[in-house]
Design a protein around this motif. Structure first.
Motif, mmCIF file in Angstrom:
data_model
loop_
_atom_site.group_PDB
_atom_site.id
_atom_site.type_symbol
_atom_site.label_atom_id
_atom_site.label_comp_id
_atom_site.label_asym_id
_atom_site.label_seq_id
_atom_site.Cartn_x
_atom_site.Cartn_y
_atom_site.Cartn_z
ATOM 1 N N ALA A 1 -14.673 10.686 4.711
ATOM 2 C CA ALA A 1 -13.947 9.234 4.667
ATOM 3 C C ALA A 1 -14.261 7.977 4.413
ATOM 4 O O ALA A 1 -15.780 7.861 5.017
ATOM 5 C CB ALA A 1 -13.249 9.659 6.436
ATOM 6 N N ALA A 2 -13.756 6.833 3.746
ATOM 7 C CA ALA A 2 -14.288 5.714 2.994
ATOM 8 C C ALA A 2 -14.303 5.233 3.927
ATOM 9 O O ALA A 2 -13.616 5.117 5.330
ATOM 10 C CB ALA A 2 -13.406 5.375 2.614
ATOM 11 N N PRO A 3 -15.389 4.836 4.526
ATOM 12 C CA PRO A 3 -15.002 3.514 5.995
ATOM 13 C C PRO A 3 -14.559 1.522 6.041
ATOM 14 O O PRO A 3 -14.035 1.721 4.418
ATOM 15 C CB PRO A 3 -16.761 2.767 6.198
ATOM 16 C CG PRO A 3 -17.980 4.175 4.830
ATOM 17 C CD PRO A 3 -16.406 4.438 4.339
ATOM 18 N N GLU A 4 -14.506 1.654 6.959
ATOM 19 C CA GLU A 4 -13.350 0.411 7.011
ATOM 20 C C GLU A 4 -13.904 -0.145 6.410
ATOM 21 O O GLU A 4 -15.538 -0.535 6.573
ATOM 22 C CB GLU A 4 -13.663 -0.129 8.416
ATOM 23 C CG GLU A 4 -12.212 -0.931 9.079
ATOM 24 C CD GLU A 4 -11.169 -0.331 8.963
ATOM 25 O OE1 GLU A 4 -10.373 -2.215 8.744
ATOM 26 O OE2 GLU A 4 -10.644 0.557 8.901
ATOM 27 N N LEU A 5 -13.191 -1.057 5.166
ATOM 28 C CA LEU A 5 -14.157 -2.501 4.739
ATOM 29 C C LEU A 5 -12.584 -3.849 4.721
ATOM 30 O O LEU A 5 -11.599 -2.876 4.109
ATOM 31 C CB LEU A 5 -14.430 -1.518 3.447
ATOM 32 C CG LEU A 5 -14.204 -2.678 2.228
ATOM 33 C CD1 LEU A 5 -15.853 -3.621 2.802
ATOM 34 C CD2 LEU A 5 -14.550 -3.100 1.002
ATOM 35 N N VAL A 6 -13.065 -4.451 5.205
ATOM 36 C CA VAL A 6 -11.982 -5.518 5.433
ATOM 37 C C VAL A 6 -12.718 -7.060 4.022
ATOM 38 O O VAL A 6 -13.977 -7.323 4.541
ATOM 39 C CB VAL A 6 -12.187 -6.567 6.844
ATOM 40 C CG1 VAL A 6 -10.555 -7.648 6.776
ATOM 41 C CG2 VAL A 6 -11.257 -5.706 6.924
ATOM 42 N N HIS B 1 -7.788 -8.549 3.364
ATOM 43 C CA HIS B 1 -6.764 -6.894 2.906
ATOM 44 C C HIS B 1 -8.120 -5.867 3.682
ATOM 45 O O HIS B 1 -9.212 -6.300 3.802
ATOM 46 C CB HIS B 1 -6.637 -6.486 1.417
ATOM 47 C CG HIS B 1 -6.317 -7.806 1.443
ATOM 48 N ND1 HIS B 1 -4.931 -7.520 0.869
ATOM 49 C CD2 HIS B 1 -6.081 -8.318 0.264
ATOM 50 C CE1 HIS B 1 -4.111 -7.981 -0.245
ATOM 51 N NE2 HIS B 1 -5.010 -9.022 -0.320
ATOM 52 N N ASP B 2 -6.876 -4.671 3.456
ATOM 53 C CA ASP B 2 -8.307 -3.621 4.561
ATOM 54 C C ASP B 2 -8.510 -3.036 3.055
ATOM 55 O O ASP B 2 -7.616 -2.454 2.649
ATOM 56 C CB ASP B 2 -7.456 -3.065 5.136
ATOM 57 C CG ASP B 2 -8.512 -2.453 5.841
ATOM 58 O OD1 ASP B 2 -8.680 -1.010 5.433
ATOM 59 O OD2 ASP B 2 -8.523 -2.432 7.828
ATOM 60 N N LEU B 3 -9.882 -2.041 3.873
ATOM 61 C CA LEU B 3 -9.740 -1.409 1.992
ATOM 62 C C LEU B 3 -8.767 0.003 2.274
ATOM 63 O O LEU B 3 -7.510 0.429 0.686
ATOM 64 C CB LEU B 3 -11.250 -0.461 1.983
ATOM 65 C CG LEU B 3 -11.279 0.346 0.461
ATOM 66 C CD1 LEU B 3 -10.786 0.196 -0.794
ATOM 67 C CD2 LEU B 3 -11.928 0.948 1.279
ATOM 68 N N ALA C 1 -16.794 -9.991 0.856
ATOM 69 C CA ALA C 1 -17.177 -9.538 2.361
ATOM 70 C C ALA C 1 -16.816 -9.236 3.771
ATOM 71 O O ALA C 1 -16.867 -11.609 3.830
ATOM 72 C CB ALA C 1 -17.921 -7.837 2.661
ATOM 73 N N HIS C 2 -15.800 -9.394 4.697
ATOM 74 C CA HIS C 2 -14.971 -10.840 5.216
ATOM 75 C C HIS C 2 -16.273 -10.828 6.921
ATOM 76 O O HIS C 2 -16.064 -11.720 6.948
ATOM 77 C CB HIS C 2 -13.936 -9.996 5.821
ATOM 78 C CG HIS C 2 -13.524 -10.434 7.383
ATOM 79 N ND1 HIS C 2 -13.201 -11.689 7.123
ATOM 80 C CD2 HIS C 2 -13.507 -10.355 8.651
ATOM 81 C CE1 HIS C 2 -12.680 -12.160 8.475
ATOM 82 N NE2 HIS C 2 -13.101 -11.444 9.296
ATOM 83 N N SER D 1 -7.316 8.392 -3.665
ATOM 84 C CA SER D 1 -6.761 7.642 -3.575
ATOM 85 C C SER D 1 -6.143 8.467 -2.237
ATOM 86 O O SER D 1 -5.009 7.641 -1.814
ATOM 87 C CB SER D 1 -4.926 7.584 -3.924
ATOM 88 O OG SER D 1 -5.248 9.817 -4.450
ATOM 89 N N ASP D 2 -6.430 9.281 -1.604
ATOM 90 C CA ASP D 2 -6.753 10.325 -0.440
ATOM 91 C C ASP D 2 -7.872 9.133 0.810
ATOM 92 O O ASP D 2 -8.675 9.848 2.073
ATOM 93 C CB ASP D 2 -6.877 10.889 -0.063
ATOM 94 C CG ASP D 2 -8.733 11.907 -0.901
ATOM 95 O OD1 ASP D 2 -8.871 10.725 -1.405
ATOM 96 O OD2 ASP D 2 -8.567 13.102 -0.488
ATOM 97 N N ASP D 3 -8.036 7.835 0.587
ATOM 98 C CA ASP D 3 -9.197 6.736 1.055
ATOM 99 C C ASP D 3 -11.172 8.304 1.023
ATOM 100 O O ASP D 3 -10.959 7.862 2.651
ATOM 101 C CB ASP D 3 -8.633 7.061 2.847
ATOM 102 C CG ASP D 3 -7.599 5.774 2.551
ATOM 103 O OD1 ASP D 3 -7.621 4.661 1.434
ATOM 104 O OD2 ASP D 3 -6.590 5.228 3.577
#
Length: 170
Positions: free
Chosen positions: A40-45, A54-56, A120-121, A142-144
């Motif tokens: 799973a892709a980590p959270e990225l703001v 935006h959020d990834l 990066a936030h 595209s499935d994160d």
């Protein structure tokens, strides 16, 4: 006289052999430092130059997430070619600067901020991705799902790299 011709011929053949070996060692396929991933892709703001956050995970379709900094010479060497790739590709590219402010990014890019350039936030944005050194690039499906990691600077003009990313992003 014949001896000189033979010596010259041997020297030319050795030189040709060395050039062939060099070309093979530096070919596109040998330069890719890719690690396949399936997590799973980590959270990225991240934020755009206009300050919009935006959020990834809100991105649709595959995304190339490229971490870089203005103080990183290899990052600056590859950035123009990455931005060219971003303009020519159907895949969304986020060139995520880890610099603390937009002023340094603007100064580094002579005031030109293409759409692919984001910031990066948080300074800790790279930590969940496990980034050790810059630059580092990830392909997010595209499935994160993180599909691949490319460590270090890449040759974004390389047809092999472009094909590899296109195939991973499918």
């Amino acid at each position: 006289m014949r001896r000189w011709v033979r010596v010259l011929l041997v020297l030319v053949l050795v030189q040709v052999a060395l050039v062939v070996v060099y070309r093979l060692k530096t070919s596109d396929t040998n330069r890719l430092s890719m690690t396949p991933l399936d997590e799973a892709a980590p959270e990225l703001v991240f934020e755009t130059s206009s300050g919009v956050r935006h959020d990834l995970s809100a991105e649709t379709g595959p995304v190339v997430v490229h971490f870089w900094a203005t103080w990183c010479p290899p990052c600056l060497d590859e950035l123009p070619h990455l931005l060219e790739f971003a303009e020519q590709s159907d895949i969304r590219v986020l060139a995520v600067s880890v610099d603390p402010d937009w002023e340094s990014i603007r100064a580094c890019l002579n005031g030109q901020l293409p759409a692919a350039i984001v910031r990066a936030h948080s300074r800790d944005a790279v930590r969940p991705f496990g980034v050790g050194t810059l630059p580092e690039t990830f392909v997010v499906g595209s499935d994160d799902t993180l599909r691949a990691r490319f460590a270090g600077a890449q040759d974004w003009r390389s047809a092999t790299l472009r094909r590899t990313i296109a195939n991973i992003a499918k």
